[in-house]
Write an enzyme that holds these catalytic residues in place. Structure first.
Site, PDB file in Angstrom:
ATOM      1  N   SER A 132      -7.932 -12.373  -7.863  1.00  0.00           N
ATOM      2  CA  SER A 132      -9.117 -12.321  -8.728  1.00  0.00           C
ATOM      3  C   SER A 132      -9.632 -13.749  -8.846  1.00  0.00           C
ATOM      4  CB  SER A 132      -8.731 -11.818 -10.125  1.00  0.00           C
ATOM      5  OG  SER A 132      -9.781 -12.056 -11.050  1.00  0.00           O
ATOM      6  N   TYR A 145      -3.267 -12.380 -17.474  1.00  0.00           N
ATOM      7  CA  TYR A 145      -3.891 -11.920 -16.222  1.00  0.00           C
ATOM      8  C   TYR A 145      -4.134 -13.113 -15.303  1.00  0.00           C
ATOM      9  CZ  TYR A 145      -7.325  -9.366 -13.288  1.00  0.00           C
ATOM     10  OH  TYR A 145      -8.013  -8.777 -12.242  1.00  0.00           O
TER      11      TYR A 145
HETATM   12  N1  LIG Z   1     -13.109  -4.601 -10.486  1.00  0.00           N
HETATM   13  C1  LIG Z   1     -13.142  -5.902 -10.727  1.00  0.00           C
HETATM   14  O1  LIG Z   1     -14.102  -6.411 -11.318  1.00  0.00           O
HETATM   15  C2  LIG Z   1     -12.007  -6.787 -10.260  1.00  0.00           C
HETATM   16  C3  LIG Z   1     -12.210  -8.170 -10.319  1.00  0.00           C
HETATM   17  C4  LIG Z   1     -11.188  -9.015  -9.908  1.00  0.00           C
HETATM   18  C5  LIG Z   1     -10.011  -8.486  -9.439  1.00  0.00           C
HETATM   19  N2  LIG Z   1      -9.842  -7.134  -9.393  1.00  0.00           N
HETATM   20  C6  LIG Z   1      -8.552  -6.659  -8.904  1.00  0.00           C
HETATM   21  O2  LIG Z   1      -8.752  -5.698  -7.900  1.00  0.00           O
HETATM   22  C7  LIG Z   1      -7.676  -4.760  -7.909  1.00  0.00           C
HETATM   23  C8  LIG Z   1      -8.239  -3.342  -7.955  1.00  0.00           C
HETATM   24  O3  LIG Z   1      -9.030  -3.235  -9.101  1.00  0.00           O
HETATM   25  P1  LIG Z   1     -10.089  -2.056  -9.343  1.00  0.00           P
HETATM   26  O4  LIG Z   1     -11.305  -2.691  -9.893  1.00  0.00           O
HETATM   27  O5  LIG Z   1     -10.183  -1.177  -8.174  1.00  0.00           O
HETATM   28  O6  LIG Z   1      -9.348  -1.343 -10.576  1.00  0.00           O
HETATM   29  P2  LIG Z   1      -9.145   0.185 -11.001  1.00  0.00           P
HETATM   30  O7  LIG Z   1     -10.358   0.972 -10.639  1.00  0.00           O
HETATM   31  O8  LIG Z   1      -8.690   0.147 -12.416  1.00  0.00           O
HETATM   32  O9  LIG Z   1      -7.958   0.625 -10.059  1.00  0.00           O
HETATM   33  C9  LIG Z   1      -6.660   0.121 -10.260  1.00  0.00           C
HETATM   34  C10 LIG Z   1      -5.716   0.889  -9.382  1.00  0.00           C
HETATM   35  O10 LIG Z   1      -4.399   0.382  -9.626  1.00  0.00           O
HETATM   36  C11 LIG Z   1      -3.553   1.504  -9.837  1.00  0.00           C
HETATM   37  N3  LIG Z   1      -2.414   1.137 -10.664  1.00  0.00           N
HETATM   38  C12 LIG Z   1      -2.403   0.582 -11.896  1.00  0.00           C
HETATM   39  N4  LIG Z   1      -1.157   0.458 -12.344  1.00  0.00           N
HETATM   40  C13 LIG Z   1      -0.343   0.943 -11.364  1.00  0.00           C
HETATM   41  C14 LIG Z   1       1.051   1.097 -11.245  1.00  0.00           C
HETATM   42  N5  LIG Z   1       1.881   0.706 -12.207  1.00  0.00           N
HETATM   43  N6  LIG Z   1       1.550   1.642 -10.104  1.00  0.00           N
HETATM   44  C15 LIG Z   1       0.705   2.042  -9.122  1.00  0.00           C
HETATM   45  N7  LIG Z   1      -0.629   1.909  -9.178  1.00  0.00           N
HETATM   46  C16 LIG Z   1      -1.147   1.378 -10.300  1.00  0.00           C
HETATM   47  C17 LIG Z   1      -4.430   2.554 -10.481  1.00  0.00           C
HETATM   48  O11 LIG Z   1      -3.922   3.846 -10.227  1.00  0.00           O
HETATM   49  P3  LIG Z   1      -3.094   4.746 -11.257  1.00  0.00           P
HETATM   50  O12 LIG Z   1      -3.616   4.456 -12.622  1.00  0.00           O
HETATM   51  O13 LIG Z   1      -3.359   6.120 -10.753  1.00  0.00           O
HETATM   52  O14 LIG Z   1      -1.675   4.319 -11.053  1.00  0.00           O
HETATM   53  C18 LIG Z   1      -5.716   2.372  -9.691  1.00  0.00           C
HETATM   54  O15 LIG Z   1      -5.662   3.097  -8.486  1.00  0.00           O
HETATM   55  C19 LIG Z   1      -6.811  -5.123  -9.117  1.00  0.00           C
HETATM   56  O16 LIG Z   1      -5.708  -5.892  -8.687  1.00  0.00           O
HETATM   57  C20 LIG Z   1      -7.739  -5.964  -9.974  1.00  0.00           C
HETATM   58  O17 LIG Z   1      -7.023  -6.894 -10.777  1.00  0.00           O
HETATM   59  C21 LIG Z   1     -10.815  -6.272  -9.790  1.00  0.00           C
END
Ligand SMILES: NC(=O)c1ccc[n+]([C@@H]2O[C@H](COP(=O)([O-])OP(=O)(O)OC[C@H]3O[C@@H](n4cnc5c(N)ncnc54)[C@H](OP(=O)(O)O)[C@@H]3O)[C@@H](O)[C@H]2O)c1
Length: 254
Positions: A132, A145
């Site tokens: 991130s 985080y």
């Molecule tokens: N969206 C943004 O703005 C943003 C910005 C910077 C970085 N990121 C990073 O990008 C990555 C993906 O984010 P996203 O935006 O796609 O978030 P999201 O829509 O909340 O998806 C997160 C995913 O992680 C899974 N997850 C969470 N806890 C878990 C666990 N204990 N075991 C297995 N799976 C788990 C969730 O699935 P389940 O709940 O079904 O387990 C979900 O599939 C993350 O690492 C996030 O920190 C996102």
């Protein structure tokens, strides 16, 4: 190394957002994709749509990860699962710290421990770590985080050192704000939260991030894309604040 040189991929956090988009993209490129998340229904739907192999597994379940990684020789590993519990560190919660370290950092370290030696032995592999902008820049309210994502950033650099001499590529992908459900997962789903984070902003989508990851994977074997930072055009990081000391009466002077 074009996609055709790789056969298998493991994507964590695949039940939605960036992870699901990466699964879709990799499946289109012909990889056998194993998809991990805790939510069974969206994983099942993703499997029906893409042909991926779903695993309803928590990334903190080390035994389940060890079983899977001993059964399949993964060519591509995407450490994407991530969570946040925003709070000023002065109000930090014990359970939140453990959760973020366990999901965002400890699971990434263990999966790399389980998968990367095989990649090095086969002289073929690609690790994609989704960190991130929080791993590289300071902004308020998410200190744990930031700490976990900075760990992922440094691990990504170190993996390159530790696999030196082998065709193991490592790409750290640093997103800024991306239009996913992460904000609903973190703050609860409501019109106010969508208004605060999504509605009316021009944001990259999950599939935009998947396309950038596909670019790194499809690059020639002689080329390692080490770091990709992707933000909305209308988002910048940084800032400078200067406070005066608190007044003797306890009030804040600014
Ligand atoms: N969206 C943004 O703005 C943003 C910005 C910077 C970085 N990121 C990073 O990008 C990555 C993906 O984010 P996203 O935006 O796609 O978030 P999201 O829509 O909340 O998806 C997160 C995913 O992680 C899974 N997850 C969470 N806890 C878990 C666990 N204990 N075991 C297995 N799976 C788990 C969730 O699935 P389940 O709940 O079904 O387990 C979900 O599939 C993350 O690492 C996030 O920190 C996102």
């Amino acid at each position: 190394m074009p996609f055709s040189d790789y056969r298998t991929a493991l994507v964590t956090g695949a039940s939605g957002g960036i992870g699901a988009a990466v699964v879709e993209r990799f499946a289109r490129e012909g990889l056998t994709v194993h998809a991990i998340a805790r939510s069974a229904e969206p994983l099942k739907a993703l499997a029906e749509k893409t042909g991926c192999v779903p695993h309803v597994v928590d990334v903190t379940d080390r035994a389940a990860l060890a079983r899977l990684t001993s059964e399949v020789a993964f060519d591509v590993l995407v450490n994407n699962a991530g969570v946040d519990r925003p709070k000023k560190f002065l109000e930090a919660d014990e359970g939140d710290i453990d959760l973020l370290v366990d999901v965002n950092l400890r699971a990434v370290l263990h999966l790399c421990r389980m998968v990367v030696p095989g990649m090095a032995a086969r002289d073929r592999g690609h690790v994609i770590n989704i960190s991130s902008i929080a791993g590289n820049y300071n902004f308020g309210g998410n200190s744990t985080y930031h700490a976990t994502k900075a760990g992922v950033a440094m691990l990504s650099n170190q993996l390159r050192i530790d696999t030196f001499g082998r065709r193991v590529r490592v790409t750290e992908v640093c997103p800024g704000r991306v239009a996913t459900d992460i904000f609903a997962h973190v703050h609860g789903d409501s019109p106010e939260i969508r208004e605060r984070f999504i509605d009316g902003f021009e944001l990259p989508t999950a599939s935009d991030i998947a396309d950038a990851i596909a670019f790194a994977v499809a690059a020639p074997v002689s080329m390692n894309v080490g770091h990709i930072e992707i933000t909305p055009t209308l988002q910048v990081m940084g800032g400078l604040q200067t406070a005066k000391p608190a007044s003797p009466g306890g009030g804040e002077a600014r």
